[in-house]
Design a protein around this motif. Structure first.
Motif: not given
Length: 321
Positions: A96, A129-130, A132
């Motif tokens: 991310a 984006r998810d 992490h």
């Protein structure tokens, strides 16, 4: 001075390799979104250059943008054709974080930060984006991998010169993270069954629309837990898995359906270049012989610097009138 073939054991940098693979997917999805489609997805691949891996120029922004993974200085750089330039450091981070930094870089140099945000060819992968999860980055291991790619790219390019028919560039597919070169017989192939995780079947079917003999290199993973070369044919002709190939350290993996040659067998050989060329040539020979390719029309001597090929319009083995 010729650089030696570096030691690149997979296990010590497994997590770094997985991170680099996913970072490459982010940049690859950008190139895929902007470049017009070329047969067999050749518009989406990366290339080895003197500093790492490059997209080559992507049609975007002021005219063109190039993204480079600098695997010596460990930076991602972007250059636009109007002179704008930006970069960020490759280090321990999440996917991310990388994704966010890359979108910022594109905006900085006038690119289009819009593309499909999920990995391909990785089962159950999170959107960029998810994701992490904290991921390590081992710069020494990455540099050794790059130096290995330089050697492999050079030998693959030499092998490529011995073919007059359709042949791919030597390029890195970020989906499976392998450096590859593919020869084509010129004949149509049966429809591929597809089924590759997170990859549309129509992409796979187009990639294998024609009969191939393909070879490449993986740093490790995906069923081979060590760095290795591979070679396969699609469709595989009868008797392919039992064909006699060289060197002795190569073998047919019945699960993968491919010939495998451990990278270390090449690295430790007295003549690594010749050992790898032997694998490339004998596996191709097996595919072309068993599938009855029109080899007289497709093959030629390997290229030599500063020596043009002799022109002839006479097929080998036949006399002109």
């Amino acid at each position: 001075m010729t650089m030696s073939w570096p030691d690149i054991p997979f296990e010590p940098w497994r997590e770094t390799c997985a991170a680099l693979h996913l970072y490459a997917q982010v940049v690859g999805k950008y190139r895929l979104a902007r470049a017009p489609w070329i047969n067999h997805s050749w518009h989406a691949t990366f290339y080895v250059n003197a500093r790492g891996l490059t997209t080559s120029i992507v049609p975007d922004g002021p005219g063109g943008i190039e993204i480079e993974f600098g695997l010596l200085d460990h930076k991602v750089t972007g250059q636009a054709s109007d002179g704008r330039f930006g970069s960020f450091i490759l280090a321990d981070m999440s996917v991310a974080d990388f994704y966010s930094s890359f979108l910022d870089l594109l905006a900085e140099i006038g690119g289009t930060p819009e593309f499909h945000g999920r990995p391909n060819e990785i089962a159950d992968a999170l959107p960029f984006r998810d994701d992490h999860k904290a991921r390590p980055y081992d710069p020494n291991a990455v540099t050794c991998f790059f130096h290995a790619c330089v050697q492999i790219d050079r030998v693959f390019k030499q092998f490529r010169t011995g073919f007059l028919g359709k042949v791919s560039p030597v390029h890195l597919f970020w989906g499976s993270f392998d450096l590859a070169v593919t020869r084509f017989s010129g004949r149509l192939a049966p429809r591929h069954p597809g089924g590759i995780p997170a990859l549309p079947d129509d992409v796979t079917c187009e990639a294998y629309s024609h009969e191939v003999s393909s070879a490449g290199f993986w740093p490790g993973g995906g069923g081979v837990e060590f760095p290795a070369f591979y070679s396969y044919a699609y469709p595989a002709p009868d008797g392919f898995s039992d064909a006699s190939i060289a060197p002795d350290s190569a073998y047919f993996d019945t699960v993968l359906g491919e010939f495998i040659l451990p990278y270390d067998a090449v690295r430790r050989a007295d003549d690594p270049d010749a050992t790898l060329m032997q694998f490339l040539q004998t596996t191709y020979d097996a595919a072309a012989r068993l599938a009855e390719w029109d080899r007289a029309r497709l093959e030629c001597e390997t290229g030599v610097p500063r020596r043009p090929r002799a022109y002839t319009n006479v097929l080998p083995g036949k006399l002109s009138d």
